[in-house]
Design a protein around this motif. Structure first.
Motif, PDB file in Angstrom:
ATOM      1  N   GLN A  55      -7.377   3.697   8.638  1.00 48.60           N
ATOM      2  CA  GLN A  55      -8.828   3.838   8.674  1.00 48.60           C
ATOM      3  C   GLN A  55      -9.193   4.814   9.766  1.00 48.60           C
ATOM      4  O   GLN A  55      -8.926   4.567  10.955  1.00 48.60           O
ATOM      5  CB  GLN A  55      -9.510   2.493   8.895  1.00 48.60           C
ATOM      6  CG  GLN A  55     -11.014   2.543   8.751  1.00 48.60           C
ATOM      7  CD  GLN A  55     -11.630   1.165   8.615  1.00 48.60           C
ATOM      8  OE1 GLN A  55     -11.033   0.147   8.963  1.00 48.60           O
ATOM      9  NE2 GLN A  55     -12.844   1.114   8.086  1.00 48.60           N
ATOM     10  N   ALA A  97       0.407   7.412  -1.296  1.00 51.98           N
ATOM     11  CA  ALA A  97      -0.813   8.144  -1.603  1.00 51.98           C
ATOM     12  C   ALA A  97      -0.475   9.621  -1.734  1.00 51.98           C
ATOM     13  O   ALA A  97       0.432  10.124  -1.067  1.00 51.98           O
ATOM     14  CB  ALA A  97      -1.848   7.927  -0.501  1.00 51.98           C
ATOM     15  N   TRP A 116      -2.791  -1.453  -3.991  1.00 48.58           N
ATOM     16  CA  TRP A 116      -3.688  -0.558  -3.270  1.00 48.58           C
ATOM     17  C   TRP A 116      -5.025  -1.202  -2.918  1.00 48.58           C
ATOM     18  O   TRP A 116      -5.909  -0.535  -2.398  1.00 48.58           O
ATOM     19  CB  TRP A 116      -3.937   0.708  -4.092  1.00 48.58           C
ATOM     20  CG  TRP A 116      -2.684   1.498  -4.319  1.00 48.58           C
ATOM     21  CD1 TRP A 116      -1.982   1.612  -5.473  1.00 48.58           C
ATOM     22  CD2 TRP A 116      -1.963   2.270  -3.343  1.00 48.58           C
ATOM     23  NE1 TRP A 116      -0.885   2.398  -5.280  1.00 48.58           N
ATOM     24  CE2 TRP A 116      -0.843   2.836  -3.990  1.00 48.58           C
ATOM     25  CE3 TRP A 116      -2.169   2.546  -1.989  1.00 48.58           C
ATOM     26  CZ2 TRP A 116       0.067   3.656  -3.328  1.00 48.58           C
ATOM     27  CZ3 TRP A 116      -1.258   3.375  -1.335  1.00 48.58           C
ATOM     28  CH2 TRP A 116      -0.158   3.916  -1.999  1.00 48.58           C
ATOM     29  N   LYS A 175     -14.783   6.253   8.130  1.00 45.03           N
ATOM     30  CA  LYS A 175     -14.254   6.246   6.757  1.00 45.03           C
ATOM     31  C   LYS A 175     -13.788   4.852   6.376  1.00 45.03           C
ATOM     32  O   LYS A 175     -13.535   4.008   7.233  1.00 45.03           O
ATOM     33  CB  LYS A 175     -13.102   7.240   6.628  1.00 45.03           C
ATOM     34  CG  LYS A 175     -13.523   8.690   6.811  1.00 45.03           C
ATOM     35  CD  LYS A 175     -12.382   9.625   6.490  1.00 45.03           C
ATOM     36  CE  LYS A 175     -12.810  11.079   6.586  1.00 45.03           C
ATOM     37  NZ  LYS A 175     -11.703  12.012   6.243  1.00 45.03           N
ATOM     38  N   GLU A 176     -13.646   4.647   5.089  1.00 46.29           N
ATOM     39  CA  GLU A 176     -13.151   3.368   4.602  1.00 46.29           C
ATOM     40  C   GLU A 176     -11.631   3.298   4.756  1.00 46.29           C
ATOM     41  O   GLU A 176     -10.948   4.316   4.825  1.00 46.29           O
ATOM     42  CB  GLU A 176     -13.540   3.185   3.132  1.00 46.29           C
ATOM     43  CG  GLU A 176     -15.028   3.006   2.925  1.00 46.29           C
ATOM     44  CD  GLU A 176     -15.356   2.519   1.520  1.00 46.29           C
ATOM     45  OE1 GLU A 176     -16.546   2.252   1.270  1.00 46.29           O
ATOM     46  OE2 GLU A 176     -14.438   2.403   0.687  1.00 46.29           O
ATOM     47  N   ARG A 177     -11.161   2.075   4.792  1.00 50.27           N
ATOM     48  CA  ARG A 177      -9.718   1.874   4.855  1.00 50.27           C
ATOM     49  C   ARG A 177      -9.081   2.362   3.569  1.00 50.27           C
ATOM     50  O   ARG A 177      -9.584   2.088   2.475  1.00 50.27           O
ATOM     51  CB  ARG A 177      -9.419   0.394   5.068  1.00 50.27           C
ATOM     52  CG  ARG A 177      -7.994   0.075   5.407  1.00 50.27           C
ATOM     53  CD  ARG A 177      -7.850  -1.366   5.866  1.00 50.27           C
ATOM     54  NE  ARG A 177      -8.601  -1.607   7.101  1.00 50.27           N
ATOM     55  CZ  ARG A 177      -8.494  -2.716   7.817  1.00 50.27           C
ATOM     56  NH1 ARG A 177      -7.658  -3.677   7.421  1.00 50.27           N
ATOM     57  NH2 ARG A 177      -9.202  -2.883   8.907  1.00 50.27           N
ATOM     58  N   GLU A 178      -7.980   3.088   3.685  1.00 57.45           N
ATOM     59  CA  GLU A 178      -7.308   3.627   2.505  1.00 57.45           C
ATOM     60  C   GLU A 178      -5.825   3.281   2.537  1.00 57.45           C
ATOM     61  O   GLU A 178      -5.219   3.181   3.601  1.00 57.45           O
ATOM     62  CB  GLU A 178      -7.481   5.149   2.423  1.00 57.45           C
ATOM     63  CG  GLU A 178      -6.858   5.924   3.564  1.00 57.45           C
ATOM     64  CD  GLU A 178      -6.902   7.430   3.350  1.00 57.45           C
ATOM     65  OE1 GLU A 178      -7.306   7.874   2.267  1.00 57.45           O
ATOM     66  OE2 GLU A 178      -6.527   8.158   4.287  1.00 57.45           O
ATOM     67  N   PHE A 193      -1.932   0.757   5.493  1.00 59.55           N
ATOM     68  CA  PHE A 193      -3.269   1.286   5.282  1.00 59.55           C
ATOM     69  C   PHE A 193      -3.708   2.013   6.549  1.00 59.55           C
ATOM     70  O   PHE A 193      -3.149   1.791   7.617  1.00 59.55           O
ATOM     71  CB  PHE A 193      -4.254   0.151   4.974  1.00 59.55           C
ATOM     72  CG  PHE A 193      -3.976  -0.544   3.676  1.00 59.55           C
ATOM     73  CD1 PHE A 193      -3.005  -1.532   3.576  1.00 59.55           C
ATOM     74  CD2 PHE A 193      -4.689  -0.214   2.530  1.00 59.55           C
ATOM     75  CE1 PHE A 193      -2.745  -2.177   2.375  1.00 59.55           C
ATOM     76  CE2 PHE A 193      -4.445  -0.850   1.325  1.00 59.55           C
ATOM     77  CZ  PHE A 193      -3.463  -1.828   1.247  1.00 59.55           C
TER      78      PHE A 193
END
Length: 123
Positions: A38, A60, A105, A42-45, A36
């Motif tokens: 970050q 992704a 995810w 921003k948010e963790r993706e 992941f």
């Protein structure tokens, strides 16, 4: 039980880095593993993950074709090879382990997290 992520750094656009995620106290092969990231504000993706059941890797859309995730069971380590890096890839990267691997995810499903390693893509 510990996960340690390392390998981040400063790289120019178009460059490459390889992140490593080493486990101690448990066997990575028994877990689904996710990378992941970050970025500031921003948010963790989710970036990439590997299933524990059949070893399938998922990416992704933003990194597909540029990043490759792999596992070395002998070293109890997972890698994220990042090529053709872009400034928008700049973030703190985390590896995580999920015993059940049902929702790959979803960060909240993961049991163990590494401390994060900073990747900065800039000229």
């Amino acid at each position: 039980v510990q996960l340690q992520a390392f390998g981040g750094g400063l790289v120019q656009p178009g460059g490459s880095l390889r992140l490593s995620c080493a486990a101690s106290g448990f066997t990575l092969d028994d877990y689904a593993i996710g990378w992941f990231r970050q970025a500031p504000g921003k948010e963790r993706e989710g970036v990439s993950c590997i299933s524990s059941s059949d070893g399938t890797t998922y990416y992704a859309d933003s990194v597909k074709g540029r990043f490759t995730m792999s596992r070395d069971n002998a070293k109890n380590t997972v890698y994220l090879q990042m090529n053709s890096l872009k400034p928008e890839d700049t973030a703190v990267y985390y590896c995580a382990a999920d015993l059940y691997g049902i929702r790959l995810w979803v960060p909240d499903d993961y049991d163990y997290w590494g401390q994060g390693t900073l990747v900065t893509v800039s000229s």
